[in-house]
Enzyme design. Sequence first.
Site, PDB file in Angstrom:
ATOM      1  N   LYS A 136      36.291  12.456  14.800  1.00  0.00           N
ATOM      2  CA  LYS A 136      36.535  11.422  15.804  1.00  0.00           C
ATOM      3  C   LYS A 136      38.008  11.449  16.144  1.00  0.00           C
ATOM      4  O   LYS A 136      38.844  11.810  15.312  1.00  0.00           O
ATOM      5  CB  LYS A 136      36.182  10.034  15.261  1.00  0.00           C
TER       6      LYS A 136
HETATM    7  N1  GLU Z   1      30.985   9.130  21.090  1.00  0.00           N
HETATM    8  C1  GLU Z   1      29.601   9.412  20.932  1.00  0.00           C
HETATM    9  C2  GLU Z   1      29.106   8.959  19.579  1.00  0.00           C
HETATM   10  O1  GLU Z   1      29.691   8.138  18.939  1.00  0.00           O
HETATM   11  C3  GLU Z   1      29.251  10.853  21.254  1.00  0.00           C
HETATM   12  C4  GLU Z   1      29.935  11.892  20.432  1.00  0.00           C
HETATM   13  C5  GLU Z   1      29.656  13.306  20.925  1.00  0.00           C
HETATM   14  O2  GLU Z   1      28.876  13.500  21.830  1.00  0.00           O
HETATM   15  O3  GLU Z   1      30.265  14.206  20.361  1.00  0.00           O
HETATM   16  O4  GLU Z   1      28.072   9.387  19.127  1.00  0.00           O
END
Ligand code: GLU
Length: 446
Positions: A136
Site C-alpha cells: 500500500k
Molecule cells: N485500493 C484497492 C483495495 O484496497 C485496490 C487495490 C488494487 O487494485 O491493487 O483493494
Amino acid sequence: MTDLLAATTASTATDAAPDSASTVVHPAASVDHIATPLTDARSQLAEAIGLLGYTDGLHQMLATPRRELSVAVPLRMDSGESRLYLGYRVQHNFSRGPAKGGLRYAPSVNLDEVRALAMWMTWKCALLDVPYGGAKGGVAIDPREHSMAELERVTRRYTSEILPIIGPERDIPAPDIGTDEQTMAWIMDTYSVNMGYTVPGIVTGKPISLGGSQGRASATSRGVTHIALAALRHVGIEPSRASAAVQGFGKVGADAARFLSEAGVSVTGISDQYGAIFNAAGLDIEALSEHVRATGSVVGFAGAEPIDGAELLALDVDLLVPAAVEGVLHEGNAAAVRATVVVEGANGPTTPAADRIMRERGILVVPDILANAGGVIVSYFEWVQANQAYWWRADEVEARLEERMLSAWQHVLGYAGARGLSLRTAATALAVERVAEAHKLRGLYP
Ligand code: GLU
C-alpha cells in the site's frame, strides 16, 4: 499467542525499524487499548496464527512488512511557494508474487495505517487467489485542497521517489481513497519516461484508453454487491425485500448503492464525509448521483431527510455497507448496529472489539478482504491484459469477477461453517495459510 498479540497491539508509529523483530515482540510493553488499523490488523493475524498453530517465527514474519519506504515529497504550489508532504510505500509480503495495492491521498495517512492496509492486501490477494503479495502507498495530503497541476506534480515526484521499488514484476500501485485513473496515468507516464519505453503493467486502474480494463472502475462495488446479495440470501432475506444503508458515496459506496438498488434492494440511508441522509421509502440513487455531481455532497438532497452520521450506522436495515474508512464500527457503537448483515466495502471498518460485539448479537459480518476484493481482482485482470497486450470485453471481465467472488464466498462460508468460526477469522486463516504455504515451499534464503 497471547503474549505476541499483546505485544503487537502495543506497537505504535514510533516503532523501530520494521524489519527488526523488536517491532513485533515487546514482551514487557504495556497494552494500550487504543485501536489503530495496525493493531486491528495484527490482532486479526494473531487470531489466525493461533488457529493454524504456527510458530512465533512465522507470526513475526507475517506481522512485519517485508520492505517499507518513507519519502519526503516537496511540492511547488501554483502560487510559487513550496510545501512538503510525507509519503510511504509499504510492501508487506512477496511470497506469492509481486506486491499489489492502492495509493491513498488523505491528510490522515501515516506509516502505521499504510502498514495495516498493506497487510490486508496480502490476505485479500491470497484469499482470492490472485498471484500477488500485498502493498500500500500513501501521501499525507488533502487532494481537495490542490489544483490538478499541483496533484500532478505531487504524484510525479512521489512516483520518482518510490521508483526503485516499484515495477510490473515488483509492486503495482492502483487507486485508493483520494486517487483515481488520472493519478494512475501520471504514475504510468513518470515510470515509463524513466524506463525509456511505455510500461502499461506498472499500475492498474488506468484510463481504458491507456490500457485500463473494462469494468475496473466499478469492480469493487460490483464485487461488494455480489457478496451482499449472496449474504442476504444466506440469512434468508430476499434482496428484493431488503433494505440497506451505505456509509460513503465515493469510489465504492456510490456504485454499490446503485448496483444494490438495481438488484431491488431499497437503499434507505447514505452518508458521505459531509453528512447523512435517509428516506424510509428508498433513495433515488440516480437523482442522488446527479445531486452529488452538482454539489459535491449528498447533503441537501431533496428526496431525503438529513440524519447524522452515527444514526446511519444504527439504521433499522437488513444490510449495512461501511464503504468509507477504517475503524468506524468500534466498541462504542457496535451494540447500536441493527442490520442483520454487514458487508465491508471499506478496508478495516470494523475493530476487533466491534467484531466480537456484533458476533455475539448474531450479526453476520462479511470481512473486507473478501467483500471488497473485486477491485484487486479486476486489477489482476488488467495487469494480465496489459502484459499480453490483449484486452477482454466488459462482459468477460464481469463474468470472471462474479465467478471469483462467489467461489471465494462459498469457500469462506464452508471453512467457517465447518469450524464454527466467524467469516473474518475463516477468511484470514485461509489467506494466511496460503501465504505461509508459499513461504514454506520457497524456504528461507540464505
Ligand atoms: N485500493 C484497492 C483495495 O484496497 C485496490 C487495490 C488494487 O487494485 O491493487 O483493494
